[in-house]
Design a protein around this motif. Structure first.
Motif, PDB file in Angstrom:
ATOM      1  N   MET A   1       0.858  -1.250   0.007  1.00  0.00           N
ATOM      2  CA  MET A   1      -0.090   0.149   0.026  1.00  0.00           C
ATOM      3  C   MET A   1       0.753   1.264  -0.165  1.00  0.00           C
ATOM      4  O   MET A   1       0.717   2.360  -0.887  1.00  0.00           O
ATOM      5  CB  MET A   1      -0.938  -0.098   1.266  1.00  0.00           C
ATOM      6  CG  MET A   1      -1.846   1.262   1.218  1.00  0.00           C
ATOM      7  SD  MET A   1      -2.759   1.147   2.658  1.00  0.00           S
ATOM      8  CE  MET A   1      -3.858  -0.456   2.234  1.00  0.00           C
ATOM      9  N   ASN A   2       1.872   1.142   0.819  1.00  0.00           N
ATOM     10  CA  ASN A   2       2.666   2.342   0.877  1.00  0.00           C
ATOM     11  C   ASN A   2       3.370   2.544  -0.422  1.00  0.00           C
ATOM     12  O   ASN A   2       3.769   3.824  -0.810  1.00  0.00           O
ATOM     13  CB  ASN A   2       3.983   2.247   1.797  1.00  0.00           C
ATOM     14  CG  ASN A   2       3.370   2.378   3.301  1.00  0.00           C
ATOM     15  OD1 ASN A   2       2.505   2.911   3.694  1.00  0.00           O
ATOM     16  ND2 ASN A   2       3.863   1.508   4.300  1.00  0.00           N
ATOM     17  N   ARG A   3       3.871   1.570  -1.300  1.00  0.00           N
ATOM     18  CA  ARG A   3       4.282   1.668  -2.655  1.00  0.00           C
ATOM     19  C   ARG A   3       3.595   2.298  -3.556  1.00  0.00           C
ATOM     20  O   ARG A   3       4.026   2.928  -4.206  1.00  0.00           O
ATOM     21  CB  ARG A   3       5.335   0.309  -2.739  1.00  0.00           C
ATOM     22  CG  ARG A   3       6.292  -0.004  -1.893  1.00  0.00           C
ATOM     23  CD  ARG A   3       7.152  -1.271  -2.365  1.00  0.00           C
ATOM     24  NE  ARG A   3       6.219  -2.311  -2.840  1.00  0.00           N
ATOM     25  CZ  ARG A   3       5.779  -3.441  -1.961  1.00  0.00           C
ATOM     26  NH1 ARG A   3       6.200  -3.563  -0.653  1.00  0.00           N
ATOM     27  NH2 ARG A   3       5.102  -4.318  -2.552  1.00  0.00           N
ATOM     28  N   GLU A   4       2.183   1.788  -3.367  1.00  0.00           N
ATOM     29  CA  GLU A   4       1.404   2.234  -4.447  1.00  0.00           C
ATOM     30  C   GLU A   4       1.283   3.763  -4.027  1.00  0.00           C
ATOM     31  O   GLU A   4       0.995   4.461  -5.056  1.00  0.00           O
ATOM     32  CB  GLU A   4      -0.126   1.567  -4.037  1.00  0.00           C
ATOM     33  CG  GLU A   4      -0.006   0.181  -4.954  1.00  0.00           C
ATOM     34  CD  GLU A   4      -1.544  -0.213  -5.131  1.00  0.00           C
ATOM     35  OE1 GLU A   4      -1.817  -0.500  -6.165  1.00  0.00           O
ATOM     36  OE2 GLU A   4      -2.162  -0.382  -4.008  1.00  0.00           O
ATOM     37  N   GLU A   5       1.070   4.243  -2.911  1.00  0.00           N
ATOM     38  CA  GLU A   5       0.744   5.499  -2.479  1.00  0.00           C
ATOM     39  C   GLU A   5       1.979   6.297  -3.094  1.00  0.00           C
ATOM     40  O   GLU A   5       1.670   7.646  -3.300  1.00  0.00           O
ATOM     41  CB  GLU A   5       0.906   5.729  -1.139  1.00  0.00           C
ATOM     42  CG  GLU A   5      -0.744   5.221  -0.482  1.00  0.00           C
ATOM     43  CD  GLU A   5      -0.679   5.190   1.035  1.00  0.00           C
ATOM     44  OE1 GLU A   5       0.312   5.663   1.510  1.00  0.00           O
ATOM     45  OE2 GLU A   5      -1.836   5.137   1.563  1.00  0.00           O
ATOM     46  N   ALA A   6       3.412   5.805  -2.962  1.00  0.00           N
ATOM     47  CA  ALA A   6       4.474   6.452  -3.565  1.00  0.00           C
ATOM     48  C   ALA A   6       4.240   6.979  -4.939  1.00  0.00           C
ATOM     49  O   ALA A   6       4.629   7.758  -5.438  1.00  0.00           O
ATOM     50  CB  ALA A   6       5.368   5.771  -2.940  1.00  0.00           C
ATOM     51  N   ALA A   7       3.817   5.770  -5.600  1.00  0.00           N
ATOM     52  CA  ALA A   7       3.932   6.027  -7.088  1.00  0.00           C
ATOM     53  C   ALA A   7       2.860   7.021  -7.423  1.00  0.00           C
ATOM     54  O   ALA A   7       3.157   7.686  -8.548  1.00  0.00           O
ATOM     55  CB  ALA A   7       3.524   4.437  -7.710  1.00  0.00           C
ATOM     56  N   GLN A   8       1.808   6.950  -6.752  1.00  0.00           N
ATOM     57  CA  GLN A   8       0.824   8.140  -7.057  1.00  0.00           C
ATOM     58  C   GLN A   8       1.223   9.434  -6.786  1.00  0.00           C
ATOM     59  O   GLN A   8       0.803  10.182  -7.575  1.00  0.00           O
ATOM     60  CB  GLN A   8      -0.703   7.643  -6.362  1.00  0.00           C
ATOM     61  CG  GLN A   8      -1.289   6.388  -6.532  1.00  0.00           C
ATOM     62  CD  GLN A   8      -2.371   5.852  -5.632  1.00  0.00           C
ATOM     63  OE1 GLN A   8      -2.579   6.714  -4.821  1.00  0.00           O
ATOM     64  NE2 GLN A   8      -3.184   5.141  -5.944  1.00  0.00           N
ATOM     65  N   ALA A   9       1.850   9.617  -5.551  1.00  0.00           N
ATOM     66  CA  ALA A   9       2.460  10.652  -5.236  1.00  0.00           C
ATOM     67  C   ALA A   9       3.451  11.299  -5.959  1.00  0.00           C
ATOM     68  O   ALA A   9       3.408  12.579  -6.329  1.00  0.00           O
ATOM     69  CB  ALA A   9       2.776  10.748  -3.677  1.00  0.00           C
TER      70      ALA A   9
END
Length: 204
Positions: free
Chosen positions: A23-31
């Protein structure tokens, strides 16, 4: 059941939020606006070594994020990674009570990369509560491999029947149980104190 002398806590999902999960890695990609699927393919190839302390954070980021030119800096990205770590106050309340009793040897058995592990220990002053940190980056092996639990027992010379291991992931709890630990598969951090009281292992 034997009387508990040692309590081992997982960190991500029990004491703090997870440090660098899916989830954190997905959030980073979006950010930061990069291709998550491409990046996570590279992550999957080296994540075991990263968490086992065989790769530095700099080496990891070069392979997973900065394998091409980006519009953001490494410093910005690391700050984002660190910002994902937040405390579970309910668990810290329990830890405060356990420390005041001063009866149990409190330590962690957790999966974490080296630099992030050090950051989380310092940021949240985890060394106020835990005597030792049996982290994957120090022991060179991750849960749910039985080897990490066997190493902990060898280092501490503790009787596994007198050890309680707390983890939010069932596979990790099962691996510890197979090595003789008493285990608590924690389904919610909000139930930690009740779960400990219910087992009559620890009374507040």
């Amino acid at each position: 059941m034997a009387e508990i002398t040692h309590i081992f806590f997982d960190v991500g999902g029990v004491v703090l939020t997870n440090g660098w999960d899916h989830m954190n890695r997905e959030e980073a990609a979006q950010a930061f606006g990069y291709d998550f699927e491409e990046s996570d393919k590279f992550h999957a190839e080296i994540s075991e070594d990263f968490d086992a302390g065989k790769l530095t954070l700099d080496e990891y980021l070069k392979k997973v994020i900065f394998y091409k030119k980006r519009e953001f800096t490494k410093k910005q990205f690391i700050e984002f990674m660190q910002s994902r770590s937040q405390p579970y106050q309910t668990t810290f309340d329990v830890l405060d009570k356990l420390c005041k009793k001063n009866v149990y040897n409190l330590s962690t058995i957790n999966d974490e990369s080296l630099e992030l592990n050090k950051y989380r220990i310092k940021k949240f002053e985890l060394d106020k509560y835990f005597r030792s940190f049996f982290s994957s980056c120090y022991l060179g092996v991750k849960k749910p491999h039985k080897e990490i639990f066997e190493k902990v027992l060898a280092i501490t010379n503790a009787n596994p029947e007198k050890c309680l291991f707390i983890d939010d992931r069932e596979a990790n709890a099962e691996a510890a149980a197979s090595c003789g630990f008493q285990v608590l598969h924690l389904k919610s951090v909000f139930n930690l104190e009740k779960d400990l009281e219910k087992r009559k292992i620890i009374r507040f």
